[in-house]
Design a protein around this motif. Structure first.
Motif, short mmCIF file in Angstrom:
data_model
loop_
_atom_site.label_atom_id
_atom_site.label_comp_id
_atom_site.label_asym_id
_atom_site.label_seq_id
_atom_site.Cartn_x
_atom_site.Cartn_y
_atom_site.Cartn_z
N UNK A 1 0.85 -1.20 0.00
CA UNK A 1 0.00 0.00 0.00
C UNK A 1 0.88 1.24 0.00
N UNK A 2 0.65 2.16 -0.93
CA UNK A 2 1.42 3.40 -0.99
C UNK A 2 0.77 4.43 -0.07
N UNK A 3 1.58 5.07 0.75
CA UNK A 3 1.09 6.12 1.66
C UNK A 3 1.35 7.50 1.05
N UNK A 4 2.60 7.77 0.67
CA UNK A 4 2.98 9.01 -0.02
C UNK A 4 3.99 8.69 -1.10
N UNK A 5 3.82 9.29 -2.27
CA UNK A 5 4.78 9.06 -3.36
C UNK A 5 6.08 9.81 -3.11
N UNK A 6 5.99 10.98 -2.48
CA UNK A 6 7.15 11.85 -2.25
C UNK A 6 7.81 12.21 -3.57
N UNK A 7 9.06 12.65 -3.53
CA UNK A 7 9.77 13.01 -4.76
C UNK A 7 10.17 11.76 -5.52
N UNK A 8 9.96 11.78 -6.82
CA UNK A 8 10.30 10.62 -7.65
C UNK A 8 11.59 10.92 -8.40
N UNK A 9 12.64 10.21 -8.04
CA UNK A 9 13.95 10.38 -8.66
C UNK A 9 14.35 9.06 -9.30
N UNK A 10 15.61 8.94 -9.71
CA UNK A 10 16.09 7.68 -10.28
C UNK A 10 15.85 6.54 -9.30
N UNK A 11 16.12 6.79 -8.03
CA UNK A 11 15.80 5.83 -6.98
C UNK A 11 14.78 6.50 -6.06
N UNK A 12 13.49 6.26 -6.27
CA UNK A 12 12.44 6.97 -5.52
C UNK A 12 12.46 6.65 -4.04
N UNK A 13 11.80 7.51 -3.26
CA UNK A 13 11.75 7.34 -1.81
C UNK A 13 10.31 7.52 -1.31
N UNK A 14 9.42 6.60 -1.64
CA UNK A 14 8.04 6.70 -1.18
C UNK A 14 7.88 6.25 0.27
N UNK A 15 6.77 6.66 0.88
CA UNK A 15 6.32 6.06 2.13
C UNK A 15 5.31 4.98 1.75
N UNK A 16 5.44 3.79 2.32
CA UNK A 16 4.56 2.70 1.94
C UNK A 16 4.39 1.71 3.08
N UNK A 17 3.42 0.83 2.94
CA UNK A 17 3.15 -0.19 3.94
C UNK A 17 3.20 -1.57 3.31
N UNK B 1 1.52 -12.03 6.56
CA UNK B 1 0.49 -12.92 7.10
C UNK B 1 0.11 -12.55 8.53
N UNK B 2 1.12 -12.15 9.34
CA UNK B 2 0.85 -11.92 10.75
C UNK B 2 1.17 -10.50 11.22
N UNK B 3 1.25 -9.55 10.30
CA UNK B 3 1.52 -8.19 10.73
C UNK B 3 1.78 -7.25 9.57
N UNK B 4 2.15 -6.03 9.89
CA UNK B 4 2.42 -5.03 8.87
C UNK B 4 3.55 -4.11 9.32
N UNK B 5 4.26 -3.54 8.33
CA UNK B 5 5.36 -2.63 8.59
C UNK B 5 5.23 -1.43 7.68
N UNK B 6 5.30 -0.25 8.25
CA UNK B 6 5.26 1.01 7.49
C UNK B 6 6.69 1.48 7.25
N UNK B 7 7.01 1.79 6.00
CA UNK B 7 8.31 2.33 5.60
C UNK B 7 8.17 3.84 5.41
N UNK B 8 9.02 4.62 6.07
CA UNK B 8 9.02 6.06 5.94
C UNK B 8 10.38 6.52 5.42
N UNK B 9 10.37 7.27 4.33
CA UNK B 9 11.62 7.80 3.78
C UNK B 9 12.13 8.94 4.66
N UNK B 10 13.41 8.91 4.96
CA UNK B 10 14.02 9.97 5.76
C UNK B 10 14.06 11.27 4.96
N UNK B 11 13.37 12.27 5.42
CA UNK B 11 13.31 13.56 4.70
C UNK B 11 14.48 14.48 5.04
#
Length: 324
Positions: free
Chosen positions: A196-212, A216-226
């Motif tokens: 699941x995408x939370x924020x696209x943020x800036x899209x570069x050659x190597x993008x840095x989105x926030x996503x989840x 099966x037994x849980x979830x992890x949210x990834x946040x790009x360091x701004x």
């Protein structure tokens, strides 16, 4: 499977991971490159290195006392290495591995992540190695660090229980950095079930989105360091009966168990007592080399197989397709 007193190793790409990260470090307790890890390990013999830059070639020959070559073909004609390390730039992985298979017969190839930026090239690399009966691994090194392996064991024994939820803050790009954590979490918790995408943020050659990522037994949210002034890779996982805090990029992992709240009766909290699981990140490649030795001997190992790396690659491609 393969029993030998010394396994010969050829390193293709003598840049930072191949040789540079610890080139100026005199201490044998700092092992961050492939060259130093094999040079210091009694199970291996450095057979040579390959690089296009003369300065890298000269430095390799001077420090490690073996020949450097400008071409893979020349290196393989003179040597018959058991293992080839591919630590060249990702853009060159596909052609480099095809050359290795064309001109040599190694028993194993270790490739830096990712196998390729292109999923079709990555699949072709995997298929070629399978046909030639070459073991192919990708160097997602967080799998083999001692503290992380202890966590895996504790999860399997249920001493650390699920379900879980977590937050991972990452720097330096989706493909460059968060790919390590995606692989590591699949290593611990199994396949990703949903993205699941939370924020696209800036899209570069190597993008840095926030996503989840949902498992099966849980979830992890990834946040790009701004905050680009500081490099931050950190993880906090709330497990079923404890908390895991990965500090300093995962060098140390703080394990806190649930305790009775001393202030409010009937509540449970993460207490002040804790255990530190050490990953010894100063010797990352020392642990990788040990796992390579186990794999060459046909023993149980925790290296990332190409099939597992392709799972991570597909997750990355799925994230990329949702933000572009």
């Amino acid at each position: 499977m393969y029993i030998n007193s010394k396994y010969s190793v050829l390193i293709v790409g003598l840049g930072r991971m191949g040789m540079g990260y610890d080139f100026e470090k005199q201490s044998n307790n700092i092992i961050l490159s492939h060259a130093k890890s094999f040079y210091l390990n009694d199970d291996f013999r450095l057979a040579g290195g390959v690089d296009l830059k003369k300065n890298n070639m000269d430095n390799f020959e001077r420090k490690y006392k073996c020949k450097a070559f400008r071409s893979i073909k020349d290196a393989l004609e003179l040597n018959k290495p058991d293992i080839v390390i591919v630590s060249s730039s990702t853009d060159n992985h596909f052609l480099n591995i095809k050359e290795i298979i064309k001109f040599g017969k190694p028993k194993m190839i270790i490739c830096e992540k990712p196998l390729s930026f292109d999923i079709n090239e990555a699949l072709e690399i995997s298929d070629l190695c399978k046909k030639k009966q070459i073991m192919l691994f990708v160097n997602f090194f967080r799998r083999v660090l001692p503290g992380n392996l202890e966590i895996l064991s504790l999860i399997k024994s249920k001493e650390i229980s699920t379900p879980f939820q977590g937050v991972c803050t990452y720097s330096k790009g989706l493909f460059n950095s968060s790919s390590h954590f995606i692989d590591f979490f699949q290593f611990l918790f199994g396949d990703v079930k949903k993205v699941k995408i939370i924020n696209k943020n800036e899209i570069d050659k190597d993008p840095e989105p926030d996503f989840e990522l949902q498992f099966e037994e849980g979830n992890i949210i990834f946040l790009a360091n701004k905050n680009k002034c500081v490099f931050v890779n950190s993880i906090e996982l709330i497990m079923g009966n404890s908390k895991l805090i990965f500090q300093n990029g995962g060098d140390n992992v703080v394990w806190k168990k649930i305790e009775e709240d001393k202030r409010f009766s009937g509540y449970k909290v993460f207490g002040d007592t804790f255990k530190v699981l050490r990953n010894d990140c100063d010797r990352i490649q020392f642990y990788v080399a040990n796992q390579i030795s186990l794999a060459m001997k046909g023993k149980i190992n925790f290296l990332c197989k190409s099939t597992e790396a392709l799972k991570t690659k597909r997750i990355l491609e799925q994230i990329k397709s949702k933000i572009i």
